[in-house]
Motif scaffolding. Structure first.
Motif, PDB file in Angstrom:
ATOM      1  N   GLN A   1     -39.719  28.294 -65.954  1.00 57.34           N
ATOM      2  CA  GLN A   1     -41.051  28.554 -66.487  1.00 57.34           C
ATOM      3  C   GLN A   1     -42.091  28.576 -65.374  1.00 57.34           C
ATOM      4  N   ARG A   2     -41.965  27.678 -64.396  1.00 50.53           N
ATOM      5  CA  ARG A   2     -42.909  27.679 -63.275  1.00 50.53           C
ATOM      6  C   ARG A   2     -42.759  28.931 -62.420  1.00 50.53           C
ATOM      7  N   VAL A   3     -41.525  29.388 -62.240  1.00 48.58           N
ATOM      8  CA  VAL A   3     -41.310  30.633 -61.493  1.00 48.58           C
ATOM      9  C   VAL A   3     -41.923  31.807 -62.244  1.00 48.58           C
ATOM     10  N   ALA A   4     -41.751  31.829 -63.569  1.00 50.46           N
ATOM     11  CA  ALA A   4     -42.344  32.906 -64.366  1.00 50.46           C
ATOM     12  C   ALA A   4     -43.862  32.899 -64.263  1.00 50.46           C
ATOM     13  N   LEU A   5     -44.460  31.721 -64.263  1.00 48.48           N
ATOM     14  CA  LEU A   5     -45.911  31.634 -64.116  1.00 48.48           C
ATOM     15  C   LEU A   5     -46.344  32.072 -62.718  1.00 48.48           C
ATOM     16  N   ALA A   6     -45.550  31.720 -61.710  1.00 47.51           N
ATOM     17  CA  ALA A   6     -45.866  32.177 -60.347  1.00 47.51           C
ATOM     18  C   ALA A   6     -45.738  33.687 -60.242  1.00 47.51           C
TER      19      ALA A   6
ATOM     20  N   VAL B   1     -42.929  25.410 -56.156  1.00 44.04           N
ATOM     21  CA  VAL B   1     -41.502  25.767 -56.163  1.00 44.04           C
ATOM     22  C   VAL B   1     -41.003  26.107 -54.757  1.00 44.04           C
ATOM     23  N   GLY B   2     -41.662  25.548 -53.744  1.00 45.37           N
ATOM     24  CA  GLY B   2     -41.281  25.863 -52.373  1.00 45.37           C
ATOM     25  C   GLY B   2     -39.844  25.508 -52.038  1.00 45.37           C
ATOM     26  N   LEU B   3     -39.351  24.388 -52.556  1.00 45.82           N
ATOM     27  CA  LEU B   3     -37.979  23.978 -52.260  1.00 45.82           C
ATOM     28  C   LEU B   3     -36.948  24.820 -53.000  1.00 45.82           C
ATOM     29  N   LEU B   4     -37.410  25.641 -53.931  1.00 41.31           N
ATOM     30  CA  LEU B   4     -36.501  26.458 -54.744  1.00 41.31           C
ATOM     31  C   LEU B   4     -36.467  27.915 -54.293  1.00 41.31           C
ATOM     32  N   ARG B   5     -37.225  28.267 -53.286  1.00 34.39           N
ATOM     33  CA  ARG B   5     -37.495  29.673 -52.972  1.00 34.39           C
ATOM     34  C   ARG B   5     -36.240  30.521 -52.785  1.00 34.39           C
ATOM     35  N   ARG B   6     -35.153  29.939 -52.299  1.00 39.73           N
ATOM     36  CA  ARG B   6     -33.945  30.725 -52.015  1.00 39.73           C
ATOM     37  C   ARG B   6     -32.895  30.623 -53.117  1.00 39.73           C
ATOM     38  N   LEU B   7     -33.187  29.856 -54.166  1.00 40.64           N
ATOM     39  CA  LEU B   7     -32.192  29.654 -55.220  1.00 40.64           C
ATOM     40  C   LEU B   7     -32.165  30.814 -56.202  1.00 40.64           C
ATOM     41  N   PRO B   8     -30.993  31.117 -56.780  1.00 41.09           N
ATOM     42  CA  PRO B   8     -30.902  32.111 -57.849  1.00 41.09           C
ATOM     43  C   PRO B   8     -31.272  31.469 -59.187  1.00 41.09           C
ATOM     44  N   PRO B   9     -31.580  32.269 -60.211  1.00 39.97           N
ATOM     45  CA  PRO B   9     -32.029  31.728 -61.496  1.00 39.97           C
ATOM     46  C   PRO B   9     -31.041  30.768 -62.150  1.00 39.97           C
ATOM     47  N   ASN B  10     -29.733  31.003 -61.970  1.00 35.78           N
ATOM     48  CA  ASN B  10     -28.758  30.149 -62.651  1.00 35.78           C
ATOM     49  C   ASN B  10     -28.700  28.740 -62.081  1.00 35.78           C
TER      50      ASN B  10
ATOM     51  N   VAL C   1     -46.247  36.163 -70.646  1.00 34.36           N
ATOM     52  CA  VAL C   1     -45.111  35.357 -70.203  1.00 34.36           C
ATOM     53  C   VAL C   1     -44.330  34.917 -71.435  1.00 34.36           C
ATOM     54  N   HIS C   2     -43.095  35.388 -71.533  1.00 33.21           N
ATOM     55  CA  HIS C   2     -42.239  35.148 -72.690  1.00 33.21           C
ATOM     56  C   HIS C   2     -41.819  33.684 -72.766  1.00 33.21           C
ATOM     57  N   GLN C   3     -41.509  33.239 -73.979  1.00 33.30           N
ATOM     58  CA  GLN C   3     -41.024  31.880 -74.193  1.00 33.30           C
ATOM     59  C   GLN C   3     -39.764  31.596 -73.373  1.00 33.30           C
ATOM     60  N   HIS C   4     -38.883  32.582 -73.295  1.00 36.95           N
ATOM     61  CA  HIS C   4     -37.669  32.461 -72.492  1.00 36.95           C
ATOM     62  C   HIS C   4     -37.722  33.545 -71.412  1.00 36.95           C
ATOM     63  N   PRO C   5     -38.468  33.296 -70.337  1.00 35.15           N
ATOM     64  CA  PRO C   5     -38.687  34.355 -69.334  1.00 35.15           C
ATOM     65  C   PRO C   5     -37.390  34.819 -68.697  1.00 35.15           C
ATOM     66  N   TYR C   6     -37.261  36.135 -68.581  1.00 39.30           N
ATOM     67  CA  TYR C   6     -36.085  36.704 -67.924  1.00 39.30           C
ATOM     68  C   TYR C   6     -36.333  36.732 -66.424  1.00 39.30           C
ATOM     69  N   LEU C   7     -35.422  36.134 -65.681  1.00 39.89           N
ATOM     70  CA  LEU C   7     -35.499  36.170 -64.231  1.00 39.89           C
ATOM     71  C   LEU C   7     -34.389  37.063 -63.693  1.00 39.89           C
ATOM     72  N   PHE C   8     -34.733  37.864 -62.708  1.00 37.78           N
ATOM     73  CA  PHE C   8     -33.776  38.795 -62.136  1.00 37.78           C
ATOM     74  C   PHE C   8     -32.762  38.057 -61.262  1.00 37.78           C
ATOM     75  N   HIS C   9     -31.613  38.680 -61.049  1.00 36.45           N
ATOM     76  CA  HIS C   9     -30.536  38.062 -60.284  1.00 36.45           C
ATOM     77  C   HIS C   9     -30.805  38.208 -58.784  1.00 36.45           C
ATOM     78  N   THR C  10     -31.856  37.529 -58.374  1.00 34.21           N
ATOM     79  CA  THR C  10     -32.224  37.445 -56.964  1.00 34.21           C
ATOM     80  C   THR C  10     -32.789  36.051 -56.750  1.00 34.21           C
ATOM     81  N   SER C  11     -33.355  35.777 -55.618  1.00 37.71           N
ATOM     82  CA  SER C  11     -33.894  34.449 -55.341  1.00 37.71           C
ATOM     83  C   SER C  11     -35.206  34.225 -56.093  1.00 37.71           C
ATOM     84  N   VAL C  12     -35.670  32.979 -56.079  1.00 36.58           N
ATOM     85  CA  VAL C  12     -36.973  32.658 -56.647  1.00 36.58           C
ATOM     86  C   VAL C  12     -38.058  33.497 -55.975  1.00 36.58           C
TER      87      VAL C  12
END
Length: 214
Positions: A139-144, A122-131, A80-91
């Motif tokens: 970081q929690r999404v990356a760990l999940a 991160v249940g309340l964040l499930r539909r949000l995009p990374p931005n 897990v990178h220090q600055h994890p890259y998240l794809f342009h989709t939901s959590v």
């Protein structure tokens, strides 16, 4: 108990510069290991080598006692990178990504994703995009996203760097949960709260050598 991961010697050079010249290291399941060291000391490089993302001269490398460290073993190690890259989709889409890549489909994928979402809080964040996420939430999404793959060894590069107090606390809580669940965690960081967690095995990397401190 057979170490989760071990090697007898590890060397990494860039041209004539020897960055890493490490003697035997054993990582056991159910324990957290922290590597400190200055910028450029090789902490990130060490994690990337153990994740199979960089090459090095390694002698006696074994994963759970097996010297045939192939693709199956590598799939049980997640970096897990220090600055994890998240794809342009939901959590939820980000957390599901690795499962899709491994061909896990249907109800099993959905269950694993839901379990990881609950685990990371991160249940309340499930539909949000990374931005729309804070640094700690990312970081929690990356760990999940790592958790959903059910690895045996997590390699975390500065997991609390540049996070606010709440983000740091939540991330540290997840690190503690991982060790209680019986996996191995190797962390490169300077965070005193992680370094001082109960049971942490501390090393310092300097001049290419890894020195145990606790």
């Amino acid at each position: 108990m057979t170490p989760l991961l071990e090697f007898d010697r590890l060397r990494k050079s860039f041209g004539e510069r020897r960055l890493l010249d490490l003697d035997r290291l054993e990582i056991e399941a159910g324990h957290a290991y922290v590597v400190t060291g200055g910028n450029g000391s090789g902490k990130t490089t060490l994690l990337r080598i153990l994740a199979g993302l960089e090459s090095a001269e390694v002698q006696g490398l074994k994963f759970q006692g097996d010297s045939r460290v192939g693709a199956d073993a590598r799939q049980r190690v997640v970096y897990v990178h220090q600055h994890p890259y998240l794809f342009h989709t939901s959590v939820a889409g980000n957390i599901a990504y690795g499962l899709k890549a491994r061909g896990v489909n249907g109800a099993l994928r959905q269950r694993l994703v839901e379990d990881a979402i609950v685990w990371a809080g991160v249940g309340l964040l499930r539909r949000l995009p990374p931005n729309k996420l804070s640094g700690g939430e990312k970081q929690r999404v990356a760990l999940a996203r790592a958790k959903v793959l059910e690895p045996s060894l997590y390699l975390l590069d500065e997991p609390t760097a540049n996070l606010d107090g709440e983000g740091r606390r939540q991330t540290i809580d997840l690190v503690q949960k991982l060790t209680r669940e019986g996996v191995g965690v190797l962390i490169a960081c300077h965070d005193r709260e992680i370094i001082e967690l109960p049971g942490v095995r501390l090393f310092h990397l300097e001049s290419g050598k890894l020195m145990p401190l606790a």
